[in-house]
Design a protein around this motif. Sequence first.
Motif, short mmCIF file in Angstrom:
data_model
loop_
_atom_site.label_atom_id
_atom_site.label_comp_id
_atom_site.label_asym_id
_atom_site.label_seq_id
_atom_site.Cartn_x
_atom_site.Cartn_y
_atom_site.Cartn_z
N TYR A 186 32.35 43.47 37.28
CA TYR A 186 32.40 44.38 36.13
C TYR A 186 32.67 43.64 34.82
O TYR A 186 32.34 44.14 33.74
CB TYR A 186 33.47 45.45 36.36
CG TYR A 186 33.09 46.46 37.41
CD1 TYR A 186 31.94 47.24 37.27
CD2 TYR A 186 33.87 46.64 38.55
CE1 TYR A 186 31.59 48.17 38.23
CE2 TYR A 186 33.52 47.57 39.52
CZ TYR A 186 32.38 48.33 39.36
OH TYR A 186 32.03 49.25 40.32
N TYR B 294 30.73 59.80 45.42
CA TYR B 294 31.47 58.82 46.21
C TYR B 294 32.57 59.46 47.06
O TYR B 294 33.22 58.78 47.85
CB TYR B 294 32.06 57.75 45.28
CG TYR B 294 30.97 56.85 44.72
CD1 TYR B 294 30.53 55.75 45.43
CD2 TYR B 294 30.37 57.14 43.51
CE1 TYR B 294 29.52 54.96 44.93
CE2 TYR B 294 29.36 56.36 43.00
CZ TYR B 294 28.94 55.26 43.72
OH TYR B 294 27.93 54.46 43.24
N ASP C 211 31.92 51.31 49.36
CA ASP C 211 31.36 51.94 48.16
C ASP C 211 32.43 52.73 47.41
O ASP C 211 32.51 52.68 46.18
CB ASP C 211 30.21 52.88 48.53
CG ASP C 211 28.88 52.15 48.66
OD1 ASP C 211 28.76 51.07 48.05
OD2 ASP C 211 27.98 52.64 49.35
N PHE D 287 32.85 51.08 43.87
CA PHE D 287 32.15 51.88 42.87
C PHE D 287 32.90 53.17 42.52
O PHE D 287 33.05 53.51 41.35
CB PHE D 287 30.75 52.24 43.39
CG PHE D 287 29.85 51.04 43.58
CD1 PHE D 287 29.33 50.38 42.49
CD2 PHE D 287 29.54 50.58 44.85
CE1 PHE D 287 28.50 49.27 42.64
CE2 PHE D 287 28.72 49.48 45.03
CZ PHE D 287 28.20 48.82 43.92
N PRO E 37 28.27 51.92 38.66
CA PRO E 37 28.48 52.85 39.79
C PRO E 37 27.50 54.01 39.80
O PRO E 37 27.14 54.53 40.86
CB PRO E 37 29.92 53.33 39.58
CG PRO E 37 30.57 52.26 38.78
CD PRO E 37 29.50 51.76 37.86
N ARG F 179 24.25 52.78 41.15
CA ARG F 179 24.36 52.60 42.60
C ARG F 179 23.92 53.85 43.35
O ARG F 179 23.44 53.78 44.48
CB ARG F 179 25.82 52.24 42.94
CG ARG F 179 26.18 52.25 44.42
CD ARG F 179 25.43 51.23 45.23
NE ARG F 179 25.88 51.20 46.60
CZ ARG F 179 25.16 50.72 47.61
NH1 ARG F 179 23.97 50.22 47.38
NH2 ARG F 179 25.65 50.72 48.84
#
Length: 601
Positions: free
Chosen positions: A366, A391, A400, A404, A433, A436
């Motif tokens: 990041y 998520y 994940d 994320f 994120p 993703r």
Amino acid sequence: MSYKILFIILTLKISAAFSITYVNIYEKNFYWLTSTIERNYAPLKYKQELHQFSWAQTKAEYLAKARAVKSETEYWVVLNQFLAKLKDIHVGIQIKNDIGESLPIQFSYVDGKTVANYIARTDLPKTECPIQVGDELLRIGGKTPSEYRNELSKSQDMGNAESNLQALTLSFSRGSLARGQLLSRNNSTHVNITYYSQTQNQEASCSVKIIKDEEKEKTLQRPEPSASVSFSARPFLEKLAPQVQESEADEGYKVGGPIPTTKFELPADFKAIAPPEMFSMEFIINPLLAGTFAHNGKRVGYLRVSSFAPFYTVDPLSNFIMALRYYISILNETTDYLIIDQTYNSGGYLALADVFIGAFVENYDYEKHINFRYKTNDSVIAHYYQAYNTYLAEDTSADDVTFFGDKLFEDYKKLIADEKLADGLSPAISYLPISRKAELDLNKKYYPYISAMFKSKLAQQARARMIQGLPPGLDPRMSFASYLKVDVTKRQVYTKSVYMLINEMNFSAADLVPATLKDYDRVTLIGTNTGGAGGNVTPFFSPDEQLQYLVTITSSLMVRKDGSHIENVGVKPDIEFKETIEDYRDGFKTYLSRVLAEINQ
């Protein structure tokens, strides 16, 4: 009774004092537009400081012009000239009843000259106009190229000098009502051009027909708030390049569009990587071209990416990701280094830009990845909130959620806290994120669908061959995964040296990719400074039924790891490399060899 009458009179007077009387609908709409910009345009203070202009003075100047407008056509001209003051290619309007026009010829700015770079011979036969690719344009519509660029610049300004020269030159061939610039001025049907003929070694002139787009009413849909910040705008070169159908008779290279063609000839031993026939024919059309060739005893990979906004009928993101992973897996096994060619890539989806970056970095970071500073509003907050909920789903992996999901929640809290720095923008937060999610959707939704489609096709093929009395062909029990031999549900990473060709017509997502790969120290950049469209876009719908249009506004600023911005600055190459006028005249025959010479120095 008299008191009641007095009260009514006073009420009416007070109401009148607080009401606004507009000179016309254009003044009213202009007030809406400027307030929308002030509430949502992220780089407003940044632009005033960078370009030393006063927003208040500019607004007052164009408010007076809006008040004097007598027709819609005049208003579109005023709006385009006003928005051009922001020097932002992301900012523009789309109108309901637009009229588009183009010329069957395109020009580029190179070596200080304006030369023909593409000719659609179907619409401009040699018998009518024998101009050739590489011939220098001397006058168009009675104006020199410099005079014409100056005229167009009133309504177009990228905020980047080199990009302006090229984009304005490309605009010689494209006009529209929405941009306030039609080619067919005074109801003309042709444009006269004067050029210097290479073959005749003298000036020559011809008349070029103006091609009108279909004049059909566009349906402008109000954007869904949750989707309004999802992606950057579609390729901006579509606004600049003539949308004529390429044919074998055409000459040169047409700038714009998602087809992954190259300006230069690839080596004779270039071997394209073709996905399995059923994969490529049935399921995917993509803006990627990949292959290999040999040079100085090395195996060289070549990956052309013409757009990050592919045109698909089913699922653009999933198709792009599957094709990219397939190519990267093979390139990593079969090459010593890779050349990525993203010249004239005008941008696209932020999600695909992030996925593309992921094909060249083993571990996301990041601190190194591009972040965004938002002009926070309800749609931005809703977008991050909805992404965070993704998520929390039961089938999302723990990794994940940790990497994320936690980051999303951290950034979401920054947004709802409404933390603003001195320039009125949020602290830097990540879009990664959210990008993703495109990969999660591939695995959860699209891959099962495409696998079922594959099984159905195999069964159809088996039945057809049996009826025809042919050998069985592919085993109908075969899975899609075993057919591909590459696991496209997982990120494939290229681990060797990477070189990327960039130029001044790279914008938005095509700014983000080279900037981020450079900040990861994963690429050597070759070419010219990119365009510098450094943010993502939110569309807003005009509330006036009589003036139906969409305006796109930059709602964030990209931030690199050193804290610098990309907007109007772009990304600087490590090795400066420019096209030459001789490239246009000899079909770019020496272009690739010169690139390879730079790499091997």
